[in-house]
Design a protein around this motif. Sequence first.
Motif, PDB file in Angstrom:
ATOM      1  N   UNK A   1      11.507 -15.026  -9.436  1.00  0.00           N
ATOM      2  CA  UNK A   1      10.348 -15.313  -7.452  1.00  0.00           C
ATOM      3  C   UNK A   1      10.661 -14.031  -6.883  1.00  0.00           C
ATOM      4  N   UNK A   2       9.662 -13.533  -7.064  1.00  0.00           N
ATOM      5  CA  UNK A   2      10.247 -12.050  -6.109  1.00  0.00           C
ATOM      6  C   UNK A   2       9.834 -12.169  -5.090  1.00  0.00           C
ATOM      7  N   UNK A   3      11.153 -10.798  -4.046  1.00  0.00           N
ATOM      8  CA  UNK A   3      10.980 -10.917  -3.218  1.00  0.00           C
ATOM      9  C   UNK A   3       9.807 -10.992  -1.953  1.00  0.00           C
ATOM     10  N   UNK A   4      10.291 -10.600  -0.631  1.00  0.00           N
ATOM     11  CA  UNK A   4       8.763 -10.682   0.381  1.00  0.00           C
ATOM     12  C   UNK A   4       9.257  -8.780  -0.214  1.00  0.00           C
ATOM     13  N   UNK A   5      10.243  -8.307   0.176  1.00  0.00           N
ATOM     14  CA  UNK A   5       9.679  -6.147  -0.322  1.00  0.00           C
ATOM     15  C   UNK A   5       8.579  -5.774  -1.286  1.00  0.00           C
ATOM     16  N   UNK A   6       9.149  -6.666  -2.503  1.00  0.00           N
ATOM     17  CA  UNK A   6       8.978  -5.959  -3.688  1.00  0.00           C
ATOM     18  C   UNK A   6       7.464  -6.737  -3.912  1.00  0.00           C
ATOM     19  N   UNK A   7       6.633  -7.864  -3.094  1.00  0.00           N
ATOM     20  CA  UNK A   7       5.340  -8.417  -3.051  1.00  0.00           C
ATOM     21  C   UNK A   7       4.678  -7.259  -2.195  1.00  0.00           C
ATOM     22  N   UNK A   8       5.302  -6.200  -0.945  1.00  0.00           N
ATOM     23  CA  UNK A   8       4.334  -5.788  -0.505  1.00  0.00           C
ATOM     24  C   UNK A   8       4.636  -4.759  -1.122  1.00  0.00           C
ATOM     25  N   UNK A   9       5.396  -4.829  -1.954  1.00  0.00           N
ATOM     26  CA  UNK A   9       5.313  -2.877  -2.452  1.00  0.00           C
ATOM     27  C   UNK A   9       4.507  -2.807  -3.343  1.00  0.00           C
ATOM     28  N   UNK A  10       4.135  -3.708  -4.248  1.00  0.00           N
ATOM     29  CA  UNK A  10       2.439  -4.532  -5.420  1.00  0.00           C
ATOM     30  C   UNK A  10       1.972  -3.928  -4.420  1.00  0.00           C
ATOM     31  N   UNK A  11       1.719  -4.924  -3.327  1.00  0.00           N
ATOM     32  CA  UNK A  11       0.563  -4.911  -2.440  1.00  0.00           C
ATOM     33  C   UNK A  11       0.318  -3.033  -2.481  1.00  0.00           C
ATOM     34  N   UNK A  12       1.270  -3.004  -1.795  1.00  0.00           N
ATOM     35  CA  UNK A  12       0.648  -1.365  -1.997  1.00  0.00           C
ATOM     36  C   UNK A  12       0.105  -0.730  -3.572  1.00  0.00           C
TER      37      UNK A  12
ATOM     38  N   UNK B   1      12.863  15.163  -2.165  1.00  0.00           N
ATOM     39  CA  UNK B   1      12.049  15.321  -0.251  1.00  0.00           C
ATOM     40  C   UNK B   1      11.971  14.135   0.192  1.00  0.00           C
ATOM     41  N   UNK B   2      11.575  13.031  -0.073  1.00  0.00           N
ATOM     42  CA  UNK B   2      11.322  12.066   0.672  1.00  0.00           C
ATOM     43  C   UNK B   2      11.917  10.758   0.502  1.00  0.00           C
ATOM     44  N   UNK B   3      12.807  11.213  -0.743  1.00  0.00           N
ATOM     45  CA  UNK B   3      14.303  10.826  -1.128  1.00  0.00           C
ATOM     46  C   UNK B   3      15.513  10.816  -0.007  1.00  0.00           C
ATOM     47  N   UNK B   4      15.952  12.322   0.126  1.00  0.00           N
ATOM     48  CA  UNK B   4      16.765  13.024   0.967  1.00  0.00           C
ATOM     49  C   UNK B   4      16.095  12.620   2.901  1.00  0.00           C
ATOM     50  N   UNK B   5      15.032  12.824   2.779  1.00  0.00           N
ATOM     51  CA  UNK B   5      14.389  11.820   3.987  1.00  0.00           C
ATOM     52  C   UNK B   5      14.592  11.119   4.818  1.00  0.00           C
TER      53      UNK B   5
ATOM     54  N   UNK C   1       5.536   2.788   1.422  1.00  0.00           N
ATOM     55  CA  UNK C   1       6.316   1.866   2.198  1.00  0.00           C
ATOM     56  C   UNK C   1       7.394   2.217   3.136  1.00  0.00           C
ATOM     57  N   UNK C   2       8.457   2.852   2.436  1.00  0.00           N
ATOM     58  CA  UNK C   2       9.755   3.759   3.509  1.00  0.00           C
ATOM     59  C   UNK C   2       8.951   3.450   4.374  1.00  0.00           C
ATOM     60  N   UNK C   3       8.174   4.281   4.669  1.00  0.00           N
ATOM     61  CA  UNK C   3       7.531   5.116   5.949  1.00  0.00           C
ATOM     62  C   UNK C   3       7.173   3.758   7.045  1.00  0.00           C
ATOM     63  N   UNK C   4       6.433   2.835   6.654  1.00  0.00           N
ATOM     64  CA  UNK C   4       6.852   1.862   7.464  1.00  0.00           C
ATOM     65  C   UNK C   4       7.974   0.665   7.344  1.00  0.00           C
TER      66      UNK C   4
ATOM     67  N   UNK D   1       4.509   7.769 -12.269  1.00  0.00           N
ATOM     68  CA  UNK D   1       5.466   7.822 -11.551  1.00  0.00           C
ATOM     69  C   UNK D   1       4.788   8.214 -10.243  1.00  0.00           C
ATOM     70  N   UNK D   2       3.680   9.230 -10.800  1.00  0.00           N
ATOM     71  CA  UNK D   2       2.939  10.045  -8.726  1.00  0.00           C
ATOM     72  C   UNK D   2       2.207   8.937  -8.415  1.00  0.00           C
ATOM     73  N   UNK D   3       1.361   7.198  -8.883  1.00  0.00           N
ATOM     74  CA  UNK D   3       1.268   6.229  -8.105  1.00  0.00           C
ATOM     75  C   UNK D   3       2.380   5.901  -7.111  1.00  0.00           C
ATOM     76  N   UNK D   4       3.362   5.182  -8.190  1.00  0.00           N
ATOM     77  CA  UNK D   4       4.074   4.316  -7.809  1.00  0.00           C
ATOM     78  C   UNK D   4       5.129   5.609  -7.057  1.00  0.00           C
ATOM     79  N   UNK D   5       5.086   6.292  -6.894  1.00  0.00           N
ATOM     80  CA  UNK D   5       6.378   6.867  -5.384  1.00  0.00           C
ATOM     81  C   UNK D   5       5.376   7.312  -4.185  1.00  0.00           C
ATOM     82  N   UNK D   6       4.405   7.330  -4.693  1.00  0.00           N
ATOM     83  CA  UNK D   6       3.462   7.384  -2.996  1.00  0.00           C
ATOM     84  C   UNK D   6       3.103   6.218  -2.452  1.00  0.00           C
ATOM     85  N   UNK D   7       3.693   4.845  -3.249  1.00  0.00           N
ATOM     86  CA  UNK D   7       3.575   3.838  -2.822  1.00  0.00           C
ATOM     87  C   UNK D   7       5.022   3.691  -2.610  1.00  0.00           C
TER      88      UNK D   7
END
Length: 251
Positions: free
Chosen positions: A1-12, A215-219, A70-73, A60-66
């Motif tokens: 069963x997927x966790x809510x966090x993975x569901x939110x990321x998939x939605x994004x 850059x986003x990772x270190x931020x 997600x992390x901003x939220x 990879x670009x799409x996943x990175x943007x998502x």
Amino acid sequence: MKSPKFKYLSLIITLFLGSMTYVVAQDAPEAEPIAEENAETEIIDLLKKGGNTMYVLGFLSVVGTALVIYNLIAIRSAPFLATKQVEEIGTMVESLDIEGAKALCEENSSPVVNIIGAGLERIQDGEIDQASMEKAVSDASVEELSGAFVFINYLSVIGAIAPMVGLLGTVSGMIKAFRAISTVGMGDPAVLADNISEALITTASGLIVAIPALVAYYYFKNRYGKITSSVNRVVGDVFFKLNLAVRRAHA
């Protein structure tokens, strides 16, 4: 069963891909300037020249943007610190209303509240086992605070993989270039140019994907480090109030 966090990321990711499809559909030719059409054509041609590697880099670009969205939220102080609930728990602890504090922790789920609740659960029949309580808080802290960092760490993974994928495309392009030399010799520069351009395009694309991801990772890593420090301080303050209240009760 997927966790809510993975569901939110998939939605994004789904929404992001859908929006990109919509934009592409809306860009279908109506009456755009010729210069803009030429620029789009050149970009598409460059992507095609990059070969199959560009599909991986695009993913990879799409996943990175998502992940960035997600992390901003998700990586914000308010959801982790739950200031109002912690103040109420602190007030109950000061009056040694341990059962009330436990009930409040069960009703309000957030990282800091769950950590405090884990420590309070070790208080049974008014007996405080300091060592057991500290162990419970330590274990709960690892469990509650490690989950969110997984989605930050994925940005580091993308930052590491993207240049390697670009390098794979570079090697592929150079192999094709040498094969062309062995087949037609140096007499047809156009054949070499296509293969070399594939090598250079994939290298550049890999770096274009990797640099923002790192850059986003270190931020987010630094941002999350500050939040976890605040969580530990808040938890420490609550249990300091508890120990102080117990000392006063036995004075």
